[in-house]
Design an enzyme around this catalytic site. Structure first.
Site, PDB file in Angstrom:
ATOM      1  N   CYS A   2     -11.198   7.426  28.108  1.00 46.86           N
ATOM      2  CA  CYS A   2     -12.114   7.297  26.977  1.00 46.86           C
ATOM      3  C   CYS A   2     -13.550   7.498  27.435  1.00 46.86           C
ATOM      4  O   CYS A   2     -13.865   7.401  28.617  1.00 46.86           O
ATOM      5  CB  CYS A   2     -11.973   5.914  26.359  1.00 46.86           C
ATOM      6  SG  CYS A   2     -10.272   5.504  25.959  1.00 46.86           S
ATOM      7  N   ARG A  27     -13.599  13.695  27.881  1.00 47.32           N
ATOM      8  CA  ARG A  27     -12.959  12.537  28.507  1.00 47.32           C
ATOM      9  C   ARG A  27     -11.747  12.065  27.715  1.00 47.32           C
ATOM     10  O   ARG A  27     -10.876  11.394  28.256  1.00 47.32           O
ATOM     11  CB  ARG A  27     -13.952  11.371  28.621  1.00 47.32           C
ATOM     12  CG  ARG A  27     -15.176  11.667  29.473  1.00 47.32           C
ATOM     13  CD  ARG A  27     -16.079  10.445  29.526  1.00 47.32           C
ATOM     14  NE  ARG A  27     -15.378   9.351  30.118  1.00 47.32           N
ATOM     15  CZ  ARG A  27     -15.302   9.145  31.439  1.00 47.32           C
ATOM     16  NH1 ARG A  27     -15.891   9.978  32.263  1.00 47.32           N
ATOM     17  NH2 ARG A  27     -14.610   8.144  31.928  1.00 47.32           N
ATOM     18  N   TRP A  74      -8.837   8.279  24.548  1.00 44.95           N
ATOM     19  CA  TRP A  74      -7.645   8.919  25.125  1.00 44.95           C
ATOM     20  C   TRP A  74      -6.612   7.803  25.157  1.00 44.95           C
ATOM     21  O   TRP A  74      -6.677   6.899  25.974  1.00 44.95           O
ATOM     22  CB  TRP A  74      -7.930   9.419  26.543  1.00 44.95           C
ATOM     23  CG  TRP A  74      -6.860  10.293  27.097  1.00 44.95           C
ATOM     24  CD1 TRP A  74      -6.753  11.651  26.962  1.00 44.95           C
ATOM     25  CD2 TRP A  74      -5.725   9.899  27.897  1.00 44.95           C
ATOM     26  NE1 TRP A  74      -5.640  12.112  27.618  1.00 44.95           N
ATOM     27  CE2 TRP A  74      -4.981  11.063  28.195  1.00 44.95           C
ATOM     28  CE3 TRP A  74      -5.260   8.674  28.377  1.00 44.95           C
ATOM     29  CZ2 TRP A  74      -3.806  11.032  28.954  1.00 44.95           C
ATOM     30  CZ3 TRP A  74      -4.091   8.643  29.129  1.00 44.95           C
ATOM     31  CH2 TRP A  74      -3.381   9.813  29.413  1.00 44.95           C
ATOM     32  N   ASN A 100     -13.179   1.339  27.842  1.00 44.43           N
ATOM     33  CA  ASN A 100     -12.504   2.434  28.561  1.00 44.43           C
ATOM     34  C   ASN A 100     -11.735   1.789  29.707  1.00 44.43           C
ATOM     35  O   ASN A 100     -12.340   1.125  30.554  1.00 44.43           O
ATOM     36  CB  ASN A 100     -13.540   3.422  29.109  1.00 44.43           C
ATOM     37  CG  ASN A 100     -12.893   4.419  30.079  1.00 44.43           C
ATOM     38  OD1 ASN A 100     -11.710   4.730  29.960  1.00 44.43           O
ATOM     39  ND2 ASN A 100     -13.671   4.864  31.060  1.00 44.43           N
ATOM     40  N   GLY A 101     -10.424   1.940  29.730  1.00 42.59           N
ATOM     41  CA  GLY A 101      -9.626   1.310  30.781  1.00 42.59           C
ATOM     42  C   GLY A 101      -8.329   0.765  30.213  1.00 42.59           C
ATOM     43  O   GLY A 101      -7.944   1.088  29.081  1.00 42.59           O
ATOM     44  N   GLU A 482      -1.789  26.263  42.009  1.00 39.83           N
ATOM     45  CA  GLU A 482      -2.963  26.114  41.141  1.00 39.83           C
ATOM     46  C   GLU A 482      -2.891  27.056  39.939  1.00 39.83           C
ATOM     47  O   GLU A 482      -3.200  26.677  38.809  1.00 39.83           O
ATOM     48  CB  GLU A 482      -4.255  26.369  41.946  1.00 39.83           C
ATOM     49  CG  GLU A 482      -5.533  26.292  41.157  1.00 39.83           C
ATOM     50  CD  GLU A 482      -5.787  24.955  40.461  1.00 39.83           C
ATOM     51  OE1 GLU A 482      -6.690  24.912  39.603  1.00 39.83           O
ATOM     52  OE2 GLU A 482      -5.057  23.979  40.735  1.00 39.83           O
ATOM     53  N   LYS A 486      -2.951  25.816  36.047  1.00 42.59           N
ATOM     54  CA  LYS A 486      -3.928  26.312  35.068  1.00 42.59           C
ATOM     55  C   LYS A 486      -3.208  26.816  33.815  1.00 42.59           C
ATOM     56  O   LYS A 486      -3.580  26.510  32.691  1.00 42.59           O
ATOM     57  CB  LYS A 486      -4.803  27.425  35.663  1.00 42.59           C
ATOM     58  CG  LYS A 486      -5.812  26.909  36.686  1.00 42.59           C
ATOM     59  CD  LYS A 486      -6.991  26.222  36.118  1.00 42.59           C
ATOM     60  CE  LYS A 486      -7.028  24.725  36.145  1.00 42.59           C
ATOM     61  NZ  LYS A 486      -6.930  23.933  37.299  1.00 42.59           N
ATOM     62  N   GLU A 489      -1.626  23.761  31.871  1.00 45.10           N
ATOM     63  CA  GLU A 489      -2.485  22.768  31.205  1.00 45.10           C
ATOM     64  C   GLU A 489      -3.272  23.323  30.030  1.00 45.10           C
ATOM     65  O   GLU A 489      -3.672  22.554  29.148  1.00 45.10           O
ATOM     66  CB  GLU A 489      -3.394  22.064  32.211  1.00 45.10           C
ATOM     67  CG  GLU A 489      -4.382  22.885  32.930  1.00 45.10           C
ATOM     68  CD  GLU A 489      -5.179  22.022  33.931  1.00 45.10           C
ATOM     69  OE1 GLU A 489      -5.561  22.560  34.966  1.00 45.10           O
ATOM     70  OE2 GLU A 489      -5.384  20.819  33.654  1.00 45.10           O
ATOM     71  N   HIS A 505      16.080  29.779  47.348  1.00 45.68           N
ATOM     72  CA  HIS A 505      16.844  28.526  47.462  1.00 45.68           C
ATOM     73  C   HIS A 505      16.993  27.823  46.121  1.00 45.68           C
ATOM     74  O   HIS A 505      17.157  26.609  46.062  1.00 45.68           O
ATOM     75  CB  HIS A 505      16.181  27.611  48.497  1.00 45.68           C
ATOM     76  CG  HIS A 505      15.974  28.310  49.808  1.00 45.68           C
ATOM     77  ND1 HIS A 505      16.999  28.579  50.676  1.00 45.68           N
ATOM     78  CD2 HIS A 505      14.852  28.861  50.344  1.00 45.68           C
ATOM     79  CE1 HIS A 505      16.514  29.237  51.721  1.00 45.68           C
ATOM     80  NE2 HIS A 505      15.224  29.427  51.548  1.00 45.68           N
ATOM     81  N   LYS A 604     -10.563  14.774  31.270  1.00 44.04           N
ATOM     82  CA  LYS A 604     -11.230  15.336  32.450  1.00 44.04           C
ATOM     83  C   LYS A 604     -11.130  14.429  33.661  1.00 44.04           C
ATOM     84  O   LYS A 604     -10.902  14.872  34.790  1.00 44.04           O
ATOM     85  CB  LYS A 604     -12.693  15.609  32.123  1.00 44.04           C
ATOM     86  CG  LYS A 604     -13.464  16.278  33.235  1.00 44.04           C
ATOM     87  CD  LYS A 604     -12.928  17.662  33.530  1.00 44.04           C
ATOM     88  CE  LYS A 604     -13.538  18.340  34.721  1.00 44.04           C
ATOM     89  NZ  LYS A 604     -12.856  19.540  35.136  1.00 44.04           N
TER      90      LYS A 604
HETATM   91  C1  AGP Z   1      -7.229  20.079  36.767  1.00 42.22           C
HETATM   92  O1  AGP Z   1      -7.529  21.175  36.017  1.00 42.22           O
HETATM   93  C2  AGP Z   1      -7.039  18.844  36.019  1.00 42.22           C
HETATM   94  N1  AGP Z   1      -8.137  18.533  35.221  1.00 42.22           N
HETATM   95  C3  AGP Z   1      -6.594  17.664  36.861  1.00 42.22           C
HETATM   96  O2  AGP Z   1      -5.421  18.021  37.522  1.00 42.22           O
HETATM   97  C4  AGP Z   1      -7.607  17.183  37.905  1.00 42.22           C
HETATM   98  O3  AGP Z   1      -7.696  18.091  38.943  1.00 42.22           O
HETATM   99  C5  AGP Z   1      -7.137  15.831  38.454  1.00 42.22           C
HETATM  100  O4  AGP Z   1      -7.090  14.920  37.390  1.00 42.22           O
HETATM  101  C6  AGP Z   1      -8.051  15.323  39.562  1.00 42.22           C
HETATM  102  O5  AGP Z   1      -9.325  15.104  39.056  1.00 42.22           O
HETATM  103  P1  AGP Z   1     -10.525  14.791  40.079  1.00 42.22           P
HETATM  104  O6  AGP Z   1     -10.721  15.989  40.952  1.00 42.22           O
HETATM  105  O7  AGP Z   1     -11.694  14.521  39.186  1.00 42.22           O
HETATM  106  O8  AGP Z   1     -10.122  13.583  40.853  1.00 42.22           O
END
Ligand code: AGP
Length: 609
Positions: A2, A27, A74, A100-101, A482, A486, A489, A505, A604
């Site tokens: 959040c 966020r 969130w 937030n938490g 990676e 991408k 997500e 395998h 994020k």
């Molecule tokens: C990546 O695109 C994502 N947003 C997510 O996997 C992110 O890398 C992960 O949450 C780690 O975040 P940080 O680097 O802020 O710790």
């Protein structure tokens, strides 16, 4: 997670809160709300959906007041709904809270409060908190009630509370979730992220775990949960408002992809000495002996940062000959890891607030390891709690899908490999070669970005696929992971990354004419091997997209589509091969009309477990 914001001052409150919430929308964005304290008491407006829905709800109505709280959610406890949205109220609406938490012991607290006659109307853990504050808010100040109540709480929180009975203050507290205060003449701010109020002030105070503060219009008092006074320590924000604007791009993600020639340059600025062929890293200099003599390096991270860590493992093992282990932070923290003397732990986190990475670093510190951090957000918790570290200087990354932070993380890991390598075994010629190659990267990344429209056309061919495999070898294996992340997500297409040889395998069973396979097939020591892997996929009529080295004509025969990248040494390949994969995922997601900057179910920075 959040995003919270609070304002106390003389300006019109609603526009300030709405603008701040929009800046923090990355966020969490499943519902939002405001609470305004004015002559008529506390007015609350909240709505399921994005901030734009809340704006519709307010519909330009003037809500007079001088104190306000805002929240974008969130969901962790209770589905996304207007009812579960924050702020939450108690005491007949005269107390309001944003949080937030996660309150881990909320059900036990709720049971006890229910026995005491409290009535709950939402499924959230947060509502328990405001009722707990009400329970203590008898014949004492708001901050005293909050302080005493928090002693009963297990879990994480970044909170702000207001009371109709004390209409001159906002009480805030932090445990595990980021809280930053903004100071200005006759007004003060609280937020989860300084981006929420940077257009009003650059003077900030970072709260640490177990700290509280009371914000008045013209002063701030900071103290601990134990009621000890804490002198104010004011820092200054370095980034500008335009850095958190789209700058004419349709999405923050595309803007951030195109920023990479500059951000890679900024990550190495002042850190490479060409003549000596070395990296100068003031941030970790005091640990250079421990690093050079390290018996083992453990890198802890999550998500994209974990993929960067894997590239770091390859570089440090090859050039500094120190064994490196890359750990999922969430697993490392609970696994009672072996951390012998001579172990250095590196925590990588763009946000510097990821709960699992923070806890993994704290666990390593508890076990006596020297913990270094690689972070982007200045003043973030991981950066402040690490023994030393290096910033990326990539500027704010707003797009939830990390791009520029990833290439900057790899750049900084390359600097660390050179930093140790030159102290242990690399010659000055090796070092000079390395520096020369790194300094050539921004230009080469610019070249790849010129293929943007070609990559968009390729995306049109694959936008309706249901699945996709990404395969790479060596330094390109983490890039396969990676690339798959991408695509997953932001396009919501199921994708997996594998070491190319691993395909035989099992995953090869997935291959048929409906399975696109992205091969990162650049000219390096494993080129011939990966060509054989391509043949194995073609033999099963899989659709091959190849990321190849400029000038490689042969691969055109083997792949349905080829995207070329400039030649670089094998250890810097990840910094060029990831760019086309970022653009491919971006264009496929846009063509599928997904919200690229705020993909569903994501946030994020993940500040809860
Ligand atoms: C990546 O695109 C994502 N947003 C997510 O996997 C992110 O890398 C992960 O949450 C780690 O975040 P940080 O680097 O802020 O710790």
């Amino acid at each position: 997670m959040c995003g919270i914001i609070g304002y106390i001052g003389e300006k019109e409150v609603v526009p300030i809160l709405l603008a701040g919430l929009k800046r923090m929308e990355y966020r969490g964005y499943d519902s939002s709300g405001l609470a305004i304290l004015g002559d008529d008491g506390i007015v609350v407006k909240k709505r399921i959906g994005k901030i734009a829905e809340l704006e519709k709800e307010i519909n330009g109505a003037k809500i007079p007041g001088w104190i306000g709280l805002g929240h974008t959610r969130w969901a962790t406890h209770g589905i996304p709904s207007t009812n579960n949205a924050h702020p939450h109220r108690a005491k007949g609406g005269d107390l309001a809270l944003i949080h937030n938490g996660i309150i881990e012991n909320y059900s036990a607290l709720r049971l006890d409060l229910t026995r005491k006659g409290h009535k709950f109307t939402t499924e959230t853990d947060t509502e328990t908190l405001i009722h707990l504050f009400q329970e203590y808010y008898r014949d004492c100040s708001l901050e005293e009630a909050v302080r005493m109540a928090l002693k009963k709480v297990n879990g994480t929180y970044g909170i702000a509370v207001i009371s109709r009975d004390e209409p001159d203050k906002i009480v805030v507290a932090r445990m595990g979730s980021p809280i930053v205060l903004g100071l200005n003449k006759n007004e003060n701010f609280v937020a989860s992220d300084m981006a929420a109020f940077v257009e009003h002030t650059r003077d900030v105070i970072y709260l640490n775990d177990g700290e509280m503060a009371t914000l008045y219009k013209d002063k701030i008092e900071q103290y601990s949960l134990e009621k000890e006074h804490i002198p104010l320590r004011v820092d200054r924000i370095t980034f500008s408002v335009d850095q958190i604007e789209k700058g004419g791009f349709p999405h923050f993600m595309l803007k951030e992809i195109f920023e990479q020639p500059n951000t890679v340059e900024d990550a190495m600025r002042g850190r490479l000495l060409e003549d000596e062929g070395i990296a100068k890293l003031a941030g970790i200099e005091k640990h250079s002996k421990a690093l050079t003599e390290a018996k083992r390096i453990i890198i802890v991270a999550c998500g994209t940062s974990w993929h960067a860590a894997m590239v770091g493992e390859y570089m440090i093992e090859e050039f500094a000959k120190i064994p490196v282990e890359v750990e999922y932070a969430s697993e490392f923290r609970y696994r009672d890891p072996i951390v012998e003397p001579g172990t250095i732990v590196i925590a990588i986190s763009q946000s510097g607030e990821t709960a699992d990475t923070l806890a993994a670093m704290r666990e390593a510190q508890r076990k006596g390891a020297v913990c270094l951090a690689i972070c982007n957000v200045v003043g973030s918790t991981i950066a402040r709690e690490a023994d030393a570290g290096l910033y990326l200087y990539a500027g704010p990354e707003i797009g939830v899908a990390s791009t520029k932070a990833f290439t900057s993380q790899i750049t900084v890991l390359a600097l660390i490999a050179l930093f140790i390598g030159r102290r242990k075994r690399m010659s000055i010629l090796d070092g000079r070669e390395w520096v020369k190659e790194m300094k050539a990267l921004p230009q080469k990344i610019t070249q790849i970005l010129e293929h943007n429209s070609i990559i968009k056309e390729i995306a049109e061919k694959f936008m309706n696929e249901k699945n996709c495999l990404y395969l790479g070898r060596g330094y390109n294996f983490p890039i396969a992971l990676e690339g798959a992340l991408k695509l997953k997500e932001i396009s919501y297409i199921h994708a997996e990354g594998y070491p190319a040889a691993e395909m035989k395998h099992g995953p090869i069973a997935l291959i048929d004419k409906n399975m696109p396979v992205v091969f990162i097939a650049t000219k390096d020591a494993t080129y011939e091997k990966i060509i054989s892997n391509i043949e194995e996929v073609r033999a099963r009529r899989g659709r091959v997209i190849a990321i190849a080295t400029e000038g490689d004509e042969e691969i055109k025969e083997k792949a349905e589509t080829v995207i070329y990248v400039p030649e670089v040494p094998h250890y810097l390949l990840p910094l060029v091969t990831v760019i086309p994969l970022q653009l491919l995922a971006y264009h496929i997601a846009v063509l599928r009309e997904n919200d690229v900057d705020q993909p569903r179910n994501l946030a994020k920075s993940v500040t809860v477990e």
